[in-house]
Design a protein around this motif. Structure first.
Motif, PDB file in Angstrom:
ATOM      1  N   TYR A 155       0.852  -1.188   0.000  1.00  0.00           N
ATOM      2  CA  TYR A 155       0.000   0.000   0.000  1.00  0.00           C
ATOM      3  C   TYR A 155       0.885   1.234   0.000  1.00  0.00           C
ATOM      4  O   TYR A 155       1.800   1.346   0.830  1.00  0.00           O
ATOM      5  CB  TYR A 155      -0.925  -0.005   1.216  1.00  0.00           C
ATOM      6  CG  TYR A 155      -1.789  -1.236   1.237  1.00  0.00           C
ATOM      7  CD1 TYR A 155      -2.982  -1.269   0.512  1.00  0.00           C
ATOM      8  CD2 TYR A 155      -1.388  -2.383   1.926  1.00  0.00           C
ATOM      9  CE1 TYR A 155      -3.768  -2.427   0.488  1.00  0.00           C
ATOM     10  CE2 TYR A 155      -2.166  -3.530   1.906  1.00  0.00           C
ATOM     11  CZ  TYR A 155      -3.346  -3.556   1.185  1.00  0.00           C
ATOM     12  OH  TYR A 155      -4.122  -4.684   1.136  1.00  0.00           O
ATOM     13  N   ILE A 215       0.969   5.687  -1.598  1.00  0.00           N
ATOM     14  CA  ILE A 215       0.136   6.791  -2.118  1.00  0.00           C
ATOM     15  C   ILE A 215       0.865   7.445  -3.284  1.00  0.00           C
ATOM     16  O   ILE A 215       1.912   8.069  -3.098  1.00  0.00           O
ATOM     17  CB  ILE A 215      -0.134   7.847  -1.037  1.00  0.00           C
ATOM     18  CG1 ILE A 215      -0.628   7.181   0.249  1.00  0.00           C
ATOM     19  CG2 ILE A 215      -1.168   8.867  -1.542  1.00  0.00           C
ATOM     20  CD1 ILE A 215      -0.639   8.110   1.442  1.00  0.00           C
ATOM     21  N   PRO A 241       1.590   5.266   4.087  1.00  0.00           N
ATOM     22  CA  PRO A 241       0.183   5.376   4.483  1.00  0.00           C
ATOM     23  C   PRO A 241      -0.122   4.505   5.703  1.00  0.00           C
ATOM     24  O   PRO A 241       0.594   3.547   5.995  1.00  0.00           O
ATOM     25  CB  PRO A 241      -0.573   4.853   3.262  1.00  0.00           C
ATOM     26  CG  PRO A 241       0.376   3.929   2.595  1.00  0.00           C
ATOM     27  CD  PRO A 241       1.770   4.464   2.858  1.00  0.00           C
ATOM     28  N   TYR A 242      -1.165   4.883   6.392  1.00  0.00           N
ATOM     29  CA  TYR A 242      -1.681   4.081   7.510  1.00  0.00           C
ATOM     30  C   TYR A 242      -2.888   3.312   6.985  1.00  0.00           C
ATOM     31  O   TYR A 242      -3.883   3.910   6.576  1.00  0.00           O
ATOM     32  CB  TYR A 242      -2.065   5.010   8.654  1.00  0.00           C
ATOM     33  CG  TYR A 242      -2.935   4.381   9.723  1.00  0.00           C
ATOM     34  CD1 TYR A 242      -2.552   3.186  10.357  1.00  0.00           C
ATOM     35  CD2 TYR A 242      -4.124   4.982  10.117  1.00  0.00           C
ATOM     36  CE1 TYR A 242      -3.343   2.617  11.352  1.00  0.00           C
ATOM     37  CE2 TYR A 242      -4.912   4.421  11.102  1.00  0.00           C
ATOM     38  CZ  TYR A 242      -4.527   3.238  11.719  1.00  0.00           C
ATOM     39  OH  TYR A 242      -5.307   2.680  12.696  1.00  0.00           O
ATOM     40  N   VAL A 243      -2.762   1.975   6.943  1.00  0.00           N
ATOM     41  CA  VAL A 243      -3.833   1.136   6.398  1.00  0.00           C
ATOM     42  C   VAL A 243      -4.200   0.073   7.410  1.00  0.00           C
ATOM     43  O   VAL A 243      -3.336  -0.451   8.118  1.00  0.00           O
ATOM     44  CB  VAL A 243      -3.391   0.480   5.060  1.00  0.00           C
ATOM     45  CG1 VAL A 243      -4.535  -0.299   4.409  1.00  0.00           C
ATOM     46  CG2 VAL A 243      -2.863   1.535   4.088  1.00  0.00           C
ATOM     47  N   THR A 252      -1.080   9.180   7.538  1.00  0.00           N
ATOM     48  CA  THR A 252       0.208   8.816   6.958  1.00  0.00           C
ATOM     49  C   THR A 252       1.305   9.055   7.995  1.00  0.00           C
ATOM     50  O   THR A 252       1.072   9.679   9.038  1.00  0.00           O
ATOM     51  CB  THR A 252       0.587   9.663   5.721  1.00  0.00           C
ATOM     52  OG1 THR A 252       1.020  10.959   6.173  1.00  0.00           O
ATOM     53  CG2 THR A 252      -0.570   9.831   4.759  1.00  0.00           C
TER      54      THR A 252
END
Lengths: 426, 426, 426
Positions: free
Chosen positions: A108, A110, A118-120, A321
């Motif tokens: 993942y 961006i 990113p924070y997923v 993020t």
């Protein structure tokens, strides 16, 4: 008293911990918050994995020890120990060697913010994955990659903390301060919320008089508030007069208010009254909600809980993020957010419905509350006391009157004391 | 009929008298007003000094004969006989020789309006003093000054006048017209108020039909209205449908309306309806009040009384100074203010709730109320009668409908008579 | 499906017929409309001349065969057979030779639109007359003119048609679609109204599900709707949930809505919701009414019927003249008006009050109604389903929620079906 420094120190302490909706990171963070307020204040609760709460099941506990990728060149990348955002939050464990092509399905990044990890999250469907800066992803060459995540899910507990700072007047009514704490290393969202909440609690504990009980809740987002509502719904519906969900409240931009669906609760009223004159204040409808106010304001729950932010979640580039780091918040902005919340509380505490006791205007001059000489300069100025009394009709509350007078309700405190002393209001 | 001339003559007659909240000047002024309306109309009432009324005590009567200062050069200045504003209104007597330094503590002037003598009062604390043009004050030299005020306070009475012009229909409801008369030689504030009130009363006496009783009150400001409310509260609360406090209504500027705190009484509605389309009309909240509406609208009194002015008190430079003289008002502006008040009354008198009697539109053509031929020019024009009927639903009153139709309610008088004649409304 | 062509063909067929509020032309037109919808759908009713209906008397039937003027030069002008607007609608018969001077009293023309024959009527006062282009009128020379109108009035009937397309759900509630048909050769006013109504009916007949009954009324203007209300008032008041009076709905300009006097009925709400975002949409108060909504909304009738137009009657130059011909309407604009009415109906059909069934938000992810992974792109977007549920509080209806969400209510149809399937709303 200046608190910004202490607030920022607390943020630095909490920042490195890898939190999720369950697990050791969350518990460790609660402990640090408890120490910050003096210890033994937070009531920490556990609810078993698999417990049914309304339409949801409490998820398993997540344990993460390590995670990284080794490139075909033998380089270690996406190292969990460098930045815990590198692992998909709540990821399954994995230990395999796979092609770049296969790996891509688990990465993942961006594209238009290529410097940020990113924070997923994937809480309700099991996946494994890594989060990576897009600029690093672009450099990956073909070949075999070792992917390693030492994580597991198991039947354990979900934790949350609450505590009540009691009314000094035996009042049953409550004010709810809610914030969530399930995000890993990010600063504004969400360490700012719990930190402002904790310092607000410290301040409330110092007050000699509290009309209301103050109920604080620090829980994982969504599932945490659902668990809490499930356990306390009737009580909350009976006693909550106003509630505030705090998040993204550590940056230095304009204040934002997210209204309840009805937009007319005491929480909406007091937050709007307090914040509306602050520079560039932004008002949002419930359509723009994002935190636990989603659960508190759901139709069958229907609690008077607004969201209070600086820049609203999602409205700043760094949101979710690795760029939402300690540079995004500051001692000053944390301190100012604390002050804004204190103002909201002071406006709630001062708010009552008064009724003037005298027919016609009272003779304020004989009580030293009005000039005794009428000159040109005094003639067309009616004193605040007189204006306040003019609207004390047993229907307007102090917030209503202060809004008419265009001042903060709590600024009327001395005046109200004087008028009560002289028995001019009841 | 033209009244402006007579109104201005009356102003000239009243102007020189030294009035205060009590005393001979006030009584003499009431007598002149009574003569202006034909004699034996005003009911003059006395209430003893020292009487307790709500939170207040009726003050002593004030008698003033002469006042002046003699400068070290032997010049007589601040001569009461030249301008009664020179003495602090309600001043104690004094006869002494004092230094300039001491005198300064008893002088009142306006630094940035140095050509005007200010109007200053001290009713509820005993003081003595003189009011002087600032440009004259600056010329005063060191030395000894003789200060002389031949004034005294004694137990006497406070006076006010009221009268009722009765309904011709045995209706119990009342309209209140209130004005005050306690200021010495100033024209707009406040001779304009009593003069418009008196000529309004003359006009009402000439009317063949009056739905309402019209209660007129001419009293000293504040204490006068408090005394009146104290005596008549229950009656006023029961029967007053709307009230109007008149002051500063003789100049030639835009009309101003000062709303009640609730802003939704019949007085607010009819005054707004009548005045809103006048050039530059200004609408003020109760926060901008200034006259006896302060007492009538106090929370426990709660009468539907609005303030009606031209330039609002305090909003013109000459306010409460010797410059508020006869040049500030004119026959024309007094006449126009009278007309505006007559319009308010006509709008009140015409106001009823009607209900259409026919299902569907009536056939207006057969009654001569509508054209019988439809041509291009008539086609898209619905006649006023038809539009009026369309809203006669038993809920809208005539003021509501006239506001929709964008005309003054009283302009519907002939139409309403016709529709009643044809039994098309009930 | 494309209907514009068929709509325009129907307009061409109806255009030449000489209609009036009574008579053969009206009946012939109803027959053509009935054929257009398949036959035997329109219920044609007759009511005898002289019947009293409320404040009105049903007028006699009018029969017109021919009409013309012969000039002194022997030229035939104002020939009814060339354009039926040449005769004053509902004119008496005449056969005489008169001077130009006398003739002028019976001529109608428009000075500032000299190329157009005006449409003039005289229903409730007997007159004879001719309508003429002003440019032709100016050319008339002195001399004797033969005027001939072969027309007569006699006791016959007034006709109107209605029909009901029934609910498929046994619901009693009705939606009223009303339009008038009494104008001779003009296109936008009013053939557009009946044509849109008929094609709306065709479309409704094709629907598998209809919540409401749809009551269609095609009647002469004013007297026709009065007759209808007289006959059905109680039923209409009991069951009509919303109604729409259609006229001037065939041109290509912005949509116009004429509100009911109350402005808050379901008809006002759904029409405003549907039309407000259309380009240049115009909103009018009941003061700007013009068609049969005048009768439906009269105070004692008080039905929730709004007017829906493109350019409002009277707001276009060609209105009520020979210039309102087939060039003013087009297949496309008729089709678009039909679509707008279909949207109104779809918005009515979808409109219900729902209540969310779950405490807190439901877990939409597990039902495939929400993403199961939270990435930056999904994070700050709350799905429509979730936003819809947030307002399903048992008080807001679908129109309220759709307005908040800024979409047409009918666009929520699939979503609502899904939520009902999952029992997430009741």
């Amino acid at each position: 008293m200046y608190h910004g420094g202490g607030m920022y120190v607390l943020a630095k302490k909490l920042f490195p911990i890898c939190r999720s909706i369950t697990g050791a990171g969350f518990r460790q963070s609660l402990k640090i918050l408890d120490e910050a307020i003096g210890g033994n204040i937070l009531q920490i609760h556990s609810i078993k994995s698999g417990t049914k709460v309304y339409d949801w099941i409490v998820p398993q506990e997540w344990q993460i020890n390590d995670a990284y990728i080794v490139t075909p060149d033998g380089e270690k990348i996406c190292d969990f120990k460098e930045n815990n955002l590198h692992v998909l939050n709540y990821s399954e464990g994995i230990d395999a060697e796979i092609s770049l092509q296969e790996l891509q399905n688990h990465l993942y990044s961006i594209e238009d913010y290529e410097d940020a990890i990113p924070y997923v999250t994937s809480y309700y469907k099991r996946r494994w994955g890594f989060c990576i800066k897009h600029k690093d992803r672009k450099k990956l060459k073909n070949g075999n990659y070792k992917v390693f995540i030492d994580a597991k899910h198991f039947d354990g507990v979900l934790n949350y903390a609450d505590f009540i700072i009691p009314s000094t007047q035996n009042c049953k009514d409550e004010i709810l301060i809610s914030t969530y704490l399930c995000h890993p290393s990010m600063a504004n969202n969400e360490l700012s919320g719990p930190i402002v909440a904790i310092f607000l609690a410290k301040w409330l504990l110092e007050q000699k008089h509290r009309k209301y009980n103050y109920r604080f809740l620090i829980a994982p987002e969504t599932i945490g508030s659902i668990v809490y509502i499930n356990k306390h719904l009737k009580h909350l519906q009976k006693y909550t007069k106003a509630g505030f969900a705090l998040s993204c409240i550590g940056d230095d931009n304009a204040y934002s208010l997210i209204h309840t669906p009805r937009e007319d609760t005491l929480a909406d009223k007091v937050a709007l009254h307090t914040l509306k004159n602050k520079a560039n204040f932004k008002e949002f409808s419930f359509l723009d909600r994002g935190g636990n106010e989603r659960q508190f304001c759901a139709p069958l729950v229907n609690l008077p809980v607004v969201g209070v932010c600086r820049t609203r979640f999602g409205d700043y580039k760094e949101y979710h993020t690795s760029k939402d780091d300690l540079s995004l918040i500051s001692p000053t902005s944390l301190e100012n957010s604390l002050k804004a919340m204190q103002e909201i509380i002071m406006n709630l505490e001062i708010n009552e419905i008064y009724k003037s006791t005298t027919f016609c205007e009272p003779n304020l001059g004989k009580r030293g509350l009005y000039h005794t000489i009428n000159t040109v300069s005094t003639n067309s100025q009616i004193p605040l006391s007189c204006n306040f009394l003019a609207y004390c009709d047993g229907q307007n509350d102090v917030l209503d009157i202060a809004s008419k007078l265009n001042i903060q309700a709590y600024e009327l405190k001395d005046l109200i004391e004087k008028l009560k002393f002289h028995k001019l209001i009841l």
